[in-house]
Design a protein around this motif. Structure first.
Motif, PDB file in Angstrom:
ATOM      1  N   ARG A 327       0.711  -1.196  -0.069  1.00 46.77           N
ATOM      2  CA  ARG A 327      -0.089  -0.113   0.069  1.00 46.77           C
ATOM      3  C   ARG A 327       0.844   1.339   0.065  1.00 46.77           C
ATOM      4  O   ARG A 327       0.697   2.283  -0.834  1.00 46.77           O
ATOM      5  CB  ARG A 327      -0.877   0.026   1.135  1.00 46.77           C
ATOM      6  CG  ARG A 327      -1.919   1.254   1.198  1.00 46.77           C
ATOM      7  CD  ARG A 327      -2.563   1.349   2.621  1.00 46.77           C
ATOM      8  NE  ARG A 327      -3.605   2.405   2.302  1.00 46.77           N
ATOM      9  CZ  ARG A 327      -4.987   2.457   2.376  1.00 46.77           C
ATOM     10  NH1 ARG A 327      -5.417   1.349   2.180  1.00 46.77           N
ATOM     11  NH2 ARG A 327      -5.602   3.641   2.589  1.00 46.77           N
ATOM     12  N   ALA A 328       2.081   1.252   0.895  1.00 49.91           N
ATOM     13  CA  ALA A 328       2.778   2.460   0.812  1.00 49.91           C
ATOM     14  C   ALA A 328       3.439   2.718  -0.518  1.00 49.91           C
ATOM     15  O   ALA A 328       3.572   3.876  -0.903  1.00 49.91           O
ATOM     16  CB  ALA A 328       3.827   2.369   2.090  1.00 49.91           C
ATOM     17  N   ASN A 329       3.823   1.566  -1.200  1.00 48.43           N
ATOM     18  CA  ASN A 329       4.344   1.669  -2.503  1.00 48.43           C
ATOM     19  C   ASN A 329       3.538   2.367  -3.406  1.00 48.43           C
ATOM     20  O   ASN A 329       3.968   3.355  -4.422  1.00 48.43           O
ATOM     21  CB  ASN A 329       5.008   0.390  -2.869  1.00 48.43           C
ATOM     22  CG  ASN A 329       5.773   0.693  -4.398  1.00 48.43           C
ATOM     23  OD1 ASN A 329       6.892   1.290  -4.251  1.00 48.43           O
ATOM     24  ND2 ASN A 329       4.962   0.076  -5.342  1.00 48.43           N
ATOM     25  N   VAL A 330       2.231   1.921  -3.433  1.00 49.59           N
ATOM     26  CA  VAL A 330       1.182   2.401  -4.419  1.00 49.59           C
ATOM     27  C   VAL A 330       1.194   3.913  -3.869  1.00 49.59           C
ATOM     28  O   VAL A 330       1.017   4.918  -4.873  1.00 49.59           O
ATOM     29  CB  VAL A 330      -0.116   1.688  -4.083  1.00 49.59           C
ATOM     30  CG1 VAL A 330      -0.988   2.587  -4.985  1.00 49.59           C
ATOM     31  CG2 VAL A 330       0.026   0.410  -4.664  1.00 49.59           C
ATOM     32  N   GLU A 331       0.866   4.322  -2.663  1.00 49.99           N
ATOM     33  CA  GLU A 331       0.759   5.733  -2.244  1.00 49.99           C
ATOM     34  C   GLU A 331       1.843   6.664  -2.490  1.00 49.99           C
ATOM     35  O   GLU A 331       1.607   7.850  -3.480  1.00 49.99           O
ATOM     36  CB  GLU A 331       0.503   5.805  -0.578  1.00 49.99           C
ATOM     37  CG  GLU A 331      -0.768   5.219  -0.406  1.00 49.99           C
ATOM     38  CD  GLU A 331      -1.053   5.726   1.156  1.00 49.99           C
ATOM     39  OE1 GLU A 331      -1.770   6.325   1.638  1.00 49.99           O
ATOM     40  OE2 GLU A 331      -0.435   4.668   1.998  1.00 49.99           O
ATOM     41  N   THR A 332       2.969   6.143  -2.577  1.00 51.30           N
ATOM     42  CA  THR A 332       4.253   7.067  -2.871  1.00 51.30           C
ATOM     43  C   THR A 332       4.338   7.109  -4.491  1.00 51.30           C
ATOM     44  O   THR A 332       4.825   8.272  -4.962  1.00 51.30           O
ATOM     45  CB  THR A 332       5.289   6.331  -2.372  1.00 51.30           C
ATOM     46  OG1 THR A 332       5.390   6.049  -1.041  1.00 51.30           O
ATOM     47  CG2 THR A 332       6.723   7.155  -2.722  1.00 51.30           C
ATOM     48  N   PHE A 333       3.769   6.024  -5.297  1.00 51.76           N
ATOM     49  CA  PHE A 333       3.983   6.080  -6.435  1.00 51.76           C
ATOM     50  C   PHE A 333       2.968   7.185  -7.015  1.00 51.76           C
ATOM     51  O   PHE A 333       3.142   7.915  -7.623  1.00 51.76           O
ATOM     52  CB  PHE A 333       3.402   4.729  -7.263  1.00 51.76           C
ATOM     53  CG  PHE A 333       3.170   4.683  -8.448  1.00 51.76           C
ATOM     54  CD1 PHE A 333       3.877   4.929  -9.704  1.00 51.76           C
ATOM     55  CD2 PHE A 333       1.746   4.553  -9.123  1.00 51.76           C
ATOM     56  CE1 PHE A 333       3.560   4.881 -10.958  1.00 51.76           C
ATOM     57  CE2 PHE A 333       1.400   4.432 -10.277  1.00 51.76           C
ATOM     58  CZ  PHE A 333       2.287   4.816 -11.273  1.00 51.76           C
ATOM     59  N   LEU A 334       1.504   7.223  -6.309  1.00 53.39           N
ATOM     60  CA  LEU A 334       0.628   8.271  -6.908  1.00 53.39           C
ATOM     61  C   LEU A 334       1.162   9.535  -6.281  1.00 53.39           C
ATOM     62  O   LEU A 334       1.153  10.758  -7.034  1.00 53.39           O
ATOM     63  CB  LEU A 334      -0.499   7.882  -6.180  1.00 53.39           C
ATOM     64  CG  LEU A 334      -1.343   6.827  -6.655  1.00 53.39           C
ATOM     65  CD1 LEU A 334      -2.400   6.423  -5.769  1.00 53.39           C
ATOM     66  CD2 LEU A 334      -1.821   7.037  -8.343  1.00 53.39           C
ATOM     67  N   ASN A 335       1.699   9.708  -5.212  1.00 49.09           N
ATOM     68  CA  ASN A 335       1.837  11.103  -4.432  1.00 49.09           C
ATOM     69  C   ASN A 335       3.440  11.576  -5.274  1.00 49.09           C
ATOM     70  O   ASN A 335       3.233  12.852  -5.561  1.00 49.09           O
ATOM     71  CB  ASN A 335       2.464  11.065  -3.083  1.00 49.09           C
ATOM     72  CG  ASN A 335       1.100  10.490  -2.351  1.00 49.09           C
ATOM     73  OD1 ASN A 335       0.155  11.094  -2.848  1.00 49.09           O
ATOM     74  ND2 ASN A 335       1.304  10.194  -1.160  1.00 49.09           N
ATOM     75  N   LYS A 336       3.998  10.922  -5.486  1.00 46.92           N
ATOM     76  CA  LYS A 336       5.508  11.392  -6.096  1.00 46.92           C
ATOM     77  C   LYS A 336       5.782  11.278  -7.805  1.00 46.92           C
ATOM     78  O   LYS A 336       6.226  12.157  -8.189  1.00 46.92           O
ATOM     79  CB  LYS A 336       6.858  10.745  -5.685  1.00 46.92           C
ATOM     80  CG  LYS A 336       6.741  11.079  -3.928  1.00 46.92           C
ATOM     81  CD  LYS A 336       8.057  10.434  -3.320  1.00 46.92           C
ATOM     82  CE  LYS A 336       8.410  10.906  -1.886  1.00 46.92           C
ATOM     83  NZ  LYS A 336       9.689  10.176  -1.411  1.00 46.92           N
TER      84      LYS A 336
END
Length: 486
Positions: A327-336
Motif C-alpha cells: 500500500r505504501a508503495n502505491v501511495e508513494t507512486f501516486l504522490n511522487k
C-alpha cells in the motif's frame, strides 16, 4: 434461473426492471458481453428504458468456444436477464435484475443475424468491450495490422465476416447501399481516447477493403471517446452458489460490482443517443482530463499493486492493499510520480481521488482477483504507465517505483509465486516469440517485450539497469526486499 415469470415475484430486497421488458425495442448492438459491460453500459441503459424504451441492447459473442456457447445458452434460457449485486466497502449490498439486454447472438453460428441487426435502422449505436488489446493496432507502426490472419480472411470474404472489424464495416456498407444512416461506433474499453483508437482500427480495415466506403464511414459515422470506470470481478461457481443462497434468486449469470461507477462520454453521435445524462453519465466536449486521472491513477496503481501481489501469493486485491508495504508503495507512486504530473479537470481533487482509489481497492465484498487485474499486462502497461514513465525519463526524476513495477511484471510472467505455487499468466496478445522473451533466463531479454515499446525512443539505460537489479533481488531475496524506499 431468472426468467420473465420470476420478475412477477422477486425475493424481498431485489429490485426488478421498472418497465415492461416486452415493450423494449433494440437500439444498441454490443460486441463483447462480459461482466464489465453488464455492470456498466447495460446498467446505465437499464435505468432510462422506462422513459426511453427504444434503446434495448442486442449482445453479440464473437468466439465459437465451448465456454461462449454455454454462455449463449444460459442467456437464452434466462430471457437475457441477470442480477447485478452492488457492494460497498462497508459491506452494504443492493441487488437488481437488469433487463436492458434483449437478445444475445453467437456470431459464428448465425453471422447473418448479426448483419441483419447492423443494417436495421433501429440500431443507431454499435458499442463494444473487446479489451485493451482487441483493436489490432500494430505496436510498431501504430496502424491497423492488416497482416492479422483473421483480418486477411475477412478481407478475402468481406460479406461473411468473423472479426468485429469485418462485421461493423460490412454492416455500414449495407446501410450505405440501403440508404440507411450510419451508426455511432462507441468503444467502452479501458483505453485512452478509445474512440480515436476505434476510428483508426475500423477505418484502417475499411480502407483496405474499399477506399470509397472508408470515406463514407469517415464522413457519416461517429467515434466518441469515453472514460469508463467500475471494478467488476470474475464470478466463480462458488460465488454464484453463495449469491443464490443469500439473495434467494436462482441466477446462472450473476454479476458483482463495486457500488462506484462513472462514465464520461463525448457528446458526438451520428444518429441520436439515449438520454443517459438523466442517470449520471457526464457528457463533455473532451474526455482527456478525466481519462488522464482515471488511467494514470486508478488503473496504473491497480497493476502497480497487483503485479507484486501475485508474486507474494495474494489472491484478492483487498488482501494486497492491506499489506502495509504494498500500500505504501502505491501511495508513494501516486504522490511522487503521478499527481505532480497531472492537470486535473475542473472540480476534481487529485488527493480525494487518490483516497477513493485506495478505498475502492479495500472493498472485500467485491472479491476482485489480483491475477485478473494483472492479466493482459502488456497492453495495460502501455496504456496505464506510459505517460508517467515518459515524464520521469524526460525529467530525469525518480524511476525507482516504475522499475520495481516493471520487474514485478516480468517476474510474474514466470508463473510461480514466492510460495512455490504455480498459476497461468494471461497475456492474450502474446505469440510464441513474446513468451520466449518472457521465459528467458537472461534478465535483460524480456525488456524487449512490447509492453515497454512506448518509451524506447528515450534514454532507458538507467531504467533498464534498475529493472534488472530488481529482478535479481526479487528472484534471490523476494518481492519485499526489492521494494523502493518510501
Amino acid at each position: 434461473m431468472i426468467t420473465k415469470e420470476i420478475l412477477k415475484s422477486l425475493p424481498k430486497g431485489v429490485q426488478g426492471p421498472n418497465y415492461d421488458i416486452n415493450t423494449i425495442k433494440n437500439g444498441i448492438l454490443h460486441f463483447g458481453v462480459g461482466n464489465f459491460f453488464r455492470a456498466h453500459e447495460a446498467f446505465y441503459v437499464d435505468q432510462i428504458l422506462k422513459d426511453d424504451p427504444e434503446w434495448g441492447i442486442v449482445g453479440v459473442g464473437l468466439t465459437g468456444s465451448e465456454r461462449s456457447k454455454k454462455k449463449a445458452e444460459e442467456f437464452q434460457k434466462q430471457d437475457c436477464l441477470y442480477s447485478l449485486t452492488e457492494v460497498a466497502p462497508d459491506g452494504g449490498r443492493s441487488v437488481r435484475v437488469i433487463g436492458a439486454l434483449r437478445d444475445y447472438i453467437m456470431a459464428p453460428e448465425d453471422p447473418e443475424a448479426v448483419l441483419k441487426h447492423l443494417v436495421d435502422p433501429a440500431i443507431r449505436i454499435v458499442s463494444m468491450t473487446i479489451t485493451e488489446g482487441g483493436y489490432n493496432i500494430n505496436e510498431t507502426t501504430d496502424e491497423f495490422d492488416l497482416d492479422n490472419q483473421n483480418v486477411q480472411n475477412d478481407l478475402k470474404n468481406p460479406e461473411n465476416p468473423s472479426t468485429v472489424f469485418g462485421y461493423v464495416v460490412e454492416g455500414l456498407r449495407r446501410r450505405r447501399e440501403a440508404g440507411v444512416p450510419a451508426f455511432t461506433v462507441m468503444s467502452c474499453d479501458n483505453l485512452r481516447h478509445n474512440g480515436n483508437v476505434a476510428h483508426k482500427a475500423f477505418l484502417g480495415y475499411a480502407k483496405a477493403r474499399d477506399p470509397e466506403l472508408a470515406a463514407w464511414i469517415k464522413e457519416n459515422a461517429a467515434f466518441p471517446n469515453s472514460m469508463v470506470d467500475r471494478i467488476t470481478p470474475s464470478v466463480s461457481q462458488e460465488i454464484r452458489d453463495r449469491l443464490d443462497k443469500e439473495i434467494g434468486l436462482p441466477d446462472d449469470l450473476p454479476v458483482v460490482a463495486e457500488d462506484f461507477h462513472q462514465w464520461v462520454l463525448e457528446d458526438r453521435f451520428a444518429n441520436g443517443r439515449p438520454a443517459l445524462e438523466k442517470v449520471g453519465v457526464q457528457f463533455v466536449d473532451d474526455v482527456t482530463g478525466y481519462e488522464q486521472v482515471k488511467v494514470r491513477m486508478l488503473n496504473a496503481s491497480h497493476i502497480m499493486l497487483c503485479f507484486p501481489a501475485v508474486l507474494l501469493g495474494y489472491e484478492y486485491v483487498h488482501e494486497a492493499v492491506k499489506d502495509a508495504d504494498l500500500r505504501a508503495n502505491v501511495e508513494t507512486f501516486l504522490n511522487k510520480d503521478v499527481i505532480p504530473t497531472i492537470k486535473a479537470p475542473p472540480g476534481v481533487s487529485l488527493e480525494k481521488y487518490r483516497d477513493s482509489v485506495l478505498s475502492r481497492f479495500s472493498n472485500a465484498a467485491v472479491g476482485d482477483q489480483t491475477l485478473r487485474i494483472a492479466g493482459d499486462g502488456s497492453s495495460k502497461i502501455q496504456v496505464f504507465w506510459t505517460d508517467t514513465v515518459r515524464k520521469a525519463l524526460e525529467g530525469k526524476s525518480d524511476i525507482a517505483r516504475i522499475a520495481f513495477g516493471m520487474a514485478s511484471y516480468l517476474e510474474m510472467l514466470r508463473g510461480v509465486n514466492e510460495k512455490g505455487d504455480h498459476y497461468t499468466p494471461n497475456e492474450p496478445t502474446f505469440k510464441d516469440a513474446q513468451w520466449v522473451l518472457a521465459k528467458s533466463d537472461d534478465f535483460t531479454t524480456a525488456l524487449g517485450l512490447p509492453a515497454f515499446d512506448a518509451w524506447r525512443d528515450l534514454d532507458t539505460a538507467a531504467l533498464d539497469q534498475k529493472v534488472v537489479e530488481n529482478r535479481k533481488i526479487i528472484r534471490e531475496k523476494g518481492v519485499k526486499a526489492a521494494l523502493p524506499a518510501r
